[in-house]
Design a protein around this motif. Structure first.
Motif, PDB file in Angstrom:
ATOM      1  N   PHE A   1       0.821  -1.388   0.126  1.00  0.00           N
ATOM      2  CA  PHE A   1       0.066   0.020  -0.055  1.00  0.00           C
ATOM      3  C   PHE A   1       0.825   1.209   0.107  1.00  0.00           C
ATOM      4  N   SER A   2       1.807   1.226  -0.861  1.00  0.00           N
ATOM      5  CA  SER A   2       2.661   2.312  -0.748  1.00  0.00           C
ATOM      6  C   SER A   2       2.279   3.801  -1.254  1.00  0.00           C
ATOM      7  N   ALA A   3       1.054   3.722  -2.076  1.00  0.00           N
ATOM      8  CA  ALA A   3       0.418   4.954  -2.532  1.00  0.00           C
ATOM      9  C   ALA A   3      -0.779   5.391  -1.818  1.00  0.00           C
ATOM     10  N   LEU A   4      -1.157   4.332  -0.957  1.00  0.00           N
ATOM     11  CA  LEU A   4      -2.633   4.657  -0.282  1.00  0.00           C
ATOM     12  C   LEU A   4      -2.605   5.775   0.601  1.00  0.00           C
ATOM     13  N   GLN A   5      -3.750   6.636   0.250  1.00  0.00           N
ATOM     14  CA  GLN A   5      -3.862   7.854   1.028  1.00  0.00           C
ATOM     15  C   GLN A   5      -5.209   7.495   1.836  1.00  0.00           C
ATOM     16  N   MET A   6      -5.971   7.037   1.310  1.00  0.00           N
ATOM     17  CA  MET A   6      -7.544   6.919   1.977  1.00  0.00           C
ATOM     18  C   MET A   6      -7.902   5.323   1.998  1.00  0.00           C
ATOM     19  N   LEU A   7      -8.345   4.976   3.309  1.00  0.00           N
ATOM     20  CA  LEU A   7      -8.951   3.686   3.615  1.00  0.00           C
ATOM     21  C   LEU A   7     -10.346   3.814   4.205  1.00  0.00           C
ATOM     22  N   TRP A   8     -11.136   3.166   3.715  1.00  0.00           N
ATOM     23  CA  TRP A   8     -12.665   3.063   4.129  1.00  0.00           C
ATOM     24  C   TRP A   8     -13.123   1.573   4.433  1.00  0.00           C
ATOM     25  N   ILE A   9     -13.453   1.293   5.622  1.00  0.00           N
ATOM     26  CA  ILE A   9     -13.862  -0.037   5.974  1.00  0.00           C
ATOM     27  C   ILE A   9     -15.243   0.269   6.507  1.00  0.00           C
ATOM     28  N   GLU A  10     -16.335  -0.476   5.824  1.00  0.00           N
ATOM     29  CA  GLU A  10     -17.611  -0.349   6.265  1.00  0.00           C
ATOM     30  C   GLU A  10     -18.476  -1.661   6.395  1.00  0.00           C
ATOM     31  N   ARG A  11     -19.052  -1.897   7.445  1.00  0.00           N
ATOM     32  CA  ARG A  11     -19.831  -3.067   7.796  1.00  0.00           C
ATOM     33  C   ARG A  11     -18.964  -4.388   7.646  1.00  0.00           C
ATOM     34  N   SER A  12     -17.897  -4.336   8.836  1.00  0.00           N
ATOM     35  CA  SER A  12     -17.031  -5.497   8.705  1.00  0.00           C
ATOM     36  C   SER A  12     -17.111  -6.304   9.978  1.00  0.00           C
ATOM     37  N   ASP A  13     -16.779  -7.449   9.951  1.00  0.00           N
ATOM     38  CA  ASP A  13     -16.766  -8.390  11.253  1.00  0.00           C
ATOM     39  C   ASP A  13     -15.471  -8.303  11.897  1.00  0.00           C
ATOM     40  N   LEU A  14     -14.510  -7.383  11.197  1.00  0.00           N
ATOM     41  CA  LEU A  14     -13.114  -7.350  11.731  1.00  0.00           C
ATOM     42  C   LEU A  14     -13.073  -7.027  13.330  1.00  0.00           C
ATOM     43  N   GLU A  15     -12.296  -7.866  13.977  1.00  0.00           N
ATOM     44  CA  GLU A  15     -11.970  -7.636  15.343  1.00  0.00           C
ATOM     45  C   GLU A  15     -10.474  -7.279  15.672  1.00  0.00           C
ATOM     46  N   SER A  16      -9.687  -7.783  14.997  1.00  0.00           N
ATOM     47  CA  SER A  16      -8.299  -7.533  15.365  1.00  0.00           C
ATOM     48  C   SER A  16      -7.696  -6.920  14.034  1.00  0.00           C
ATOM     49  N   TRP A  17      -6.843  -5.858  14.099  1.00  0.00           N
ATOM     50  CA  TRP A  17      -6.217  -5.137  13.112  1.00  0.00           C
ATOM     51  C   TRP A  17      -4.692  -4.645  13.459  1.00  0.00           C
ATOM     52  N   MET A  18      -3.958  -5.301  12.868  1.00  0.00           N
ATOM     53  CA  MET A  18      -2.503  -5.026  13.034  1.00  0.00           C
ATOM     54  C   MET A  18      -1.817  -4.298  11.905  1.00  0.00           C
ATOM     55  N   ALA A  19      -1.437  -3.113  12.121  1.00  0.00           N
ATOM     56  CA  ALA A  19      -0.856  -2.010  11.034  1.00  0.00           C
ATOM     57  C   ALA A  19       0.027  -1.126  11.642  1.00  0.00           C
ATOM     58  N   SER A  20       0.920  -0.607  10.792  1.00  0.00           N
ATOM     59  CA  SER A  20       1.802   0.648  11.293  1.00  0.00           C
ATOM     60  C   SER A  20       2.414   1.292  10.080  1.00  0.00           C
ATOM     61  N   SER A  21       3.234   2.249   9.977  1.00  0.00           N
ATOM     62  CA  SER A  21       3.624   3.170   9.019  1.00  0.00           C
ATOM     63  C   SER A  21       4.564   2.206   7.923  1.00  0.00           C
ATOM     64  N   LEU A  22       4.560   0.946   8.411  1.00  0.00           N
ATOM     65  CA  LEU A  22       5.246   0.012   7.559  1.00  0.00           C
ATOM     66  C   LEU A  22       4.472  -0.325   6.341  1.00  0.00           C
ATOM     67  N   ASN A  23       3.087  -0.622   6.821  1.00  0.00           N
ATOM     68  CA  ASN A  23       2.156  -1.005   6.108  1.00  0.00           C
ATOM     69  C   ASN A  23       1.212   0.085   5.187  1.00  0.00           C
ATOM     70  N   PHE A  24       1.248   1.191   5.781  1.00  0.00           N
ATOM     71  CA  PHE A  24       0.795   2.331   5.193  1.00  0.00           C
ATOM     72  C   PHE A  24       1.357   3.684   5.337  1.00  0.00           C
ATOM     73  N   PRO A  25       2.499   3.557   4.478  1.00  0.00           N
ATOM     74  CA  PRO A  25       3.451   4.869   4.577  1.00  0.00           C
ATOM     75  C   PRO A  25       2.965   6.335   4.707  1.00  0.00           C
ATOM     76  N   ILE A  26       1.974   6.451   3.506  1.00  0.00           N
ATOM     77  CA  ILE A  26       1.561   7.781   3.371  1.00  0.00           C
ATOM     78  C   ILE A  26      -0.008   8.055   3.584  1.00  0.00           C
ATOM     79  N   LEU A  27      -0.751   7.251   4.364  1.00  0.00           N
ATOM     80  CA  LEU A  27      -1.942   7.153   4.648  1.00  0.00           C
ATOM     81  C   LEU A  27      -2.417   8.345   5.348  1.00  0.00           C
TER      82      LEU A  27
END
Length: 692
Positions: free
Chosen positions: A602-628
């Motif tokens: 996700f080197s160019a990703l600036q916007m992330l939208w998550i809607e109606r999800s069963d997600l419980e645990s999410w691990m992420a940092s600047s290494l995954n989304f450097p320019i979010l």
């Protein structure tokens, strides 16, 4: 906008006695549109010396040095520049502070956001007054220390609201209301608020929008006035406005830019100059919807009428049947649905008319008889632009003769697009909203023979015909929104190889198989926006993103997935899309309780939208989304926490949580670590200290 109170606020600062403790010298300089830097320098110099005549023959460089010498020998200086229109003024005034060791300051007022951000990356925006504030100002200006009589309060509140939150509008109306003591007088003013504004502003062009209008390039002037075809307080979709500008021939071609890009630049220019109000932004930061303020709407209507840009067909004061003006100069007509039946009863005939619009801000559509629809078709045989989405439209044989049409926007009970439409060789944009219960719209017309067609919008999936041949000229189509998966055949997409925006809706299981229709997306070398919407509620077998997905859509900048129910492990395949800037995952686009993105994606990703999800645990940092920059979580009520590692992303500026209360605590922790971070939580928490 003019009239919001920029100069008044600057005057309050200028006259504040507390400033004398901070600044030894406080100067006020009015700039205006017809400025000369030498005149500005002389006004500044006049503050420091009475012997101004000694410097009348000095050039600007000499004057700058003289002013700089005076400033250097005195204490801190504050210069207020009122009504700035060009960036050169800012640069020229800053020259008199070659070394700002004392902390001199410049305050500037301007209508232009370009200039505001040029001078200061975070300028102070004046807001519109709300209804309560508007009525308080109106009441104070009309009755001074006395209050508004009870019998006039309701009229006063309605008048205040119609002033659109602009203080100067309220001042103008207050002047008209002084001395009016009867409910009848106030009712008349309420009905004519816009006319009062226009007539009063016209007396002094220095405060009216004419100044801003005159500084626009001629092409942008026309585009601005054209916005007046929409009703007052109408929310204008930016994409629709841009398509109409192009169809009307208002956008002139330029090398290296598409017509859409030029039109989008013009719209941004109007917003930045505060001539058009920005209502909503798209996820990529571009304008989604906009509106004309009531004062500017009245200006556009009157100015456009004087220039014969368009004519508004209205009933007269005595409710006479509306008619077209005798002159054949006006080529564009707009009309309210409530007036249309009376208009058609006159059996109008106007070969000179090239554009006809019927807009309504109400949801309910106006029904016309088949005979009235025929009258509409016969009235304008040479029409090029037809936007009648507020009507229930019926096709007729007469409609098939309107082959000059470039732009069509219609609604109605339409099951198919029949072959005669294929003869509309000039058509650029087709917008069709059908109320049929059928799951798809059958396109029987040969759209591949319509070499000008650039945008096809339907509210249900369209089933496209196969092209007769893949050889010859390729289609000009840039937008297909939306199509059925079975239409995404190799020969179809090869013909539409210039597509930039593609929305696919239907049963995705077979389409997403390795040898399914998704493999044909590799024909689209220019694709930027892709939306996959799966219509199946219950899926017996799991479906997966093909391993080669990133290769098939490598040019995509915005990707939206709806109800596709992929596994979260598949999400890592999206990380390989090197151009992906916006990712929207809606209604269980991915299922599972945890997501751990791989490092380096996700080197160019600036916007992330998550809607109606069963997600419980999410691990992420600047290494995954450097320019979010922007994160939206909607109805993720099982998500225990937003990854705290996102706080380390330098560009991360904004987060919105709707109905995701488990993640609120972690979101606030991120907010506490990042200055100037915007956190929005809905619904707001009951504790006022925690309400965002």
């Amino acid at each position: 906008m003019p009239g919001l109170g920029k100069t008044i606020l600057a005057r309050k600062i200028y006259n504040d006695p507390k400033l004398s403790y901070e600044f030894v010298n406080i100067l006020w300089v009015y700039v205006g549109t017809e400025y000369k830097i030498k005149d500005i320098y002389l006004r500044i110099l006049k503050f420091f010396t009475k012997r101004i005549e000694d410097h009348l023959n000095d050039d600007v460089d000499t004057l700058a040095k003289v002013i700089s010498a005076f400033i250097s020998n005195r204490g801190r200086c504050l210069i207020i520049l009122d009504d700035v229109w060009v960036a050169e003024v800012i640069d020229d005034v800053k020259k008199v502070f070659p070394e700002n060791k004392k902390g001199h300051q410049i305050v500037m007022t301007t209508r232009d956001r370009y200039l505001a951000t040029y001078a200061n990356t975070e300028p102070h925006d004046l807001k519109f007054l709300n209804g309560k504030e508007s009525f308080e100002l109106l009441e104070k200006r009309v009755f001074s220390k006395g209050g508004c009589p009870d019998e006039l309060v309701n009229f006063g509140k309605k008048i205040a609201v119609r002033c659109g939150g602009v203080p100067l509008n309220l001042m103008v109306i207050a002047g008209a209301l002084r001395g009016c003591s009867t409910t009848n007088d106030w009712q008349i003013v309420e009905r004519n608020v816009a006319q009062h504004h226009y007539s009063n502003y016209n007396r002094d062009s220095g405060v009216f929008v004419e100044m801003s209008y005159d500084r626009l390039p001629q092409e942008v002037q026309t585009c601005f006035l054209y916005c007046g075809i929409f009703p007052r307080d109408f929310d204008i979709p930016a994409w629709k406005l841009i398509r109409m500008w192009i169809a009307e021939g208002l956008i002139k071609p330029q090398q290296s830019y598409t017509l859409e890009e030029i039109a989008e630049h013009h719209l941004n220019d109007l917003v930045n100059r505060n001539l058009v109000i920005l209502l909503q932004k798209r996820s990529d930061g571009q304008i989604k919807t906009c509106r004309l303020h009531g004062m500017l709407h009245e200006f556009c209507r009157r100015k456009a009428a004087n220039k014969w840009l368009f004519q508004e067909i209205c009933t007269t004061v005595d409710n006479a049947v509306p008619s077209i003006q005798d002159s054949d100069t006006c080529r564009r007509l707009c009309i309210q649905p409530s007036t249309l039946n009376d208009f058609l009863s006159t059996k109008p005939s106007a070969e000179h008319v090239r554009s006809f619009y019927c807009f309504s801000s109400k949801q309910k559509q106006t029904e016309l008889s088949r005979n009235e629809i025929k009258l509409l078709h016969k009235a304008f045989p040479l029409i090029r632009v037809l936007d009648v989405e507020s009507l229930k439209f019926l096709f007729s044989k007469d409609f098939n003769q309107l082959f000059h049409l470039r732009y069509i926007a219609i609604s109605g009970y339409i099951k198919a697009l029949h072959p005669p439409l294929g003869d509309f060789w000039n058509l650029q944009t087709l917008i069709l909203n059908t109320s049929t219960s059928e799951p798809t719209l059958d396109v029987k017309a040969d759209i591949w023979n319509m070499l000008q067609l650039r945008h096809l919008h339907t509210n249900i999936p369209a089933k496209l015909p196969a092209p007769a041949t893949t050889t010859g000229k390729t289609s000009c189509l840039q937008t297909l929104s939306m199509v059925a998966p079975e239409s995404c055949k190799k020969n179809v997409l090869a013909k539409a190889c210039l597509l930039k925006k593609l929305s696919i809706r239907g049963q995705m299981a077979s389409f997403l198989e390795p040898k399914g229709g998704i493999s044909n997306l590799e024909e689209l070398k220019c694709l930027e926006h892709l939306k996959l919407l799966n219509d199946v509620l219950y899926i017996n077998k799991a479906i997966h993103l093909p391993p080669a997905f990133f290769r098939l859509v490598r040019t995509v900048k915005k990707l939206t997935l709806v109800n596709t129910r992929f596994s979260w492990s598949d999400a890592n395949k999206l990380a390989q899309l090197e151009h992906l800037e916006v990712l929207k995952l809606k209604e269980n686009a991915f299922i599972g309780d945890s997501w751990m993105p791989e490092i380096g994606g996700f080197s160019a990703l600036q916007m992330l939208w998550i809607e109606r999800s069963d997600l419980e645990s999410w691990m992420a940092s600047s290494l995954n989304f450097p320019i979010l920059r922007h994160l939206v979580l909607i109805s993720c009520d099982k998500l225990k926490a937003v990854p705290l590692g996102l706080a380390d992303i330098h560009n991360f500026q904004e987060m919105r949580l709707d109905n995701s209360k488990e993640a609120v605590k972690s979101a606030k922790e991120i907010e506490s670590k990042k200055p100037k971070f915007k956190l929005t939580i809905f619904p707001p928490e009951t504790d006022s200290k925690d309400t965002q």
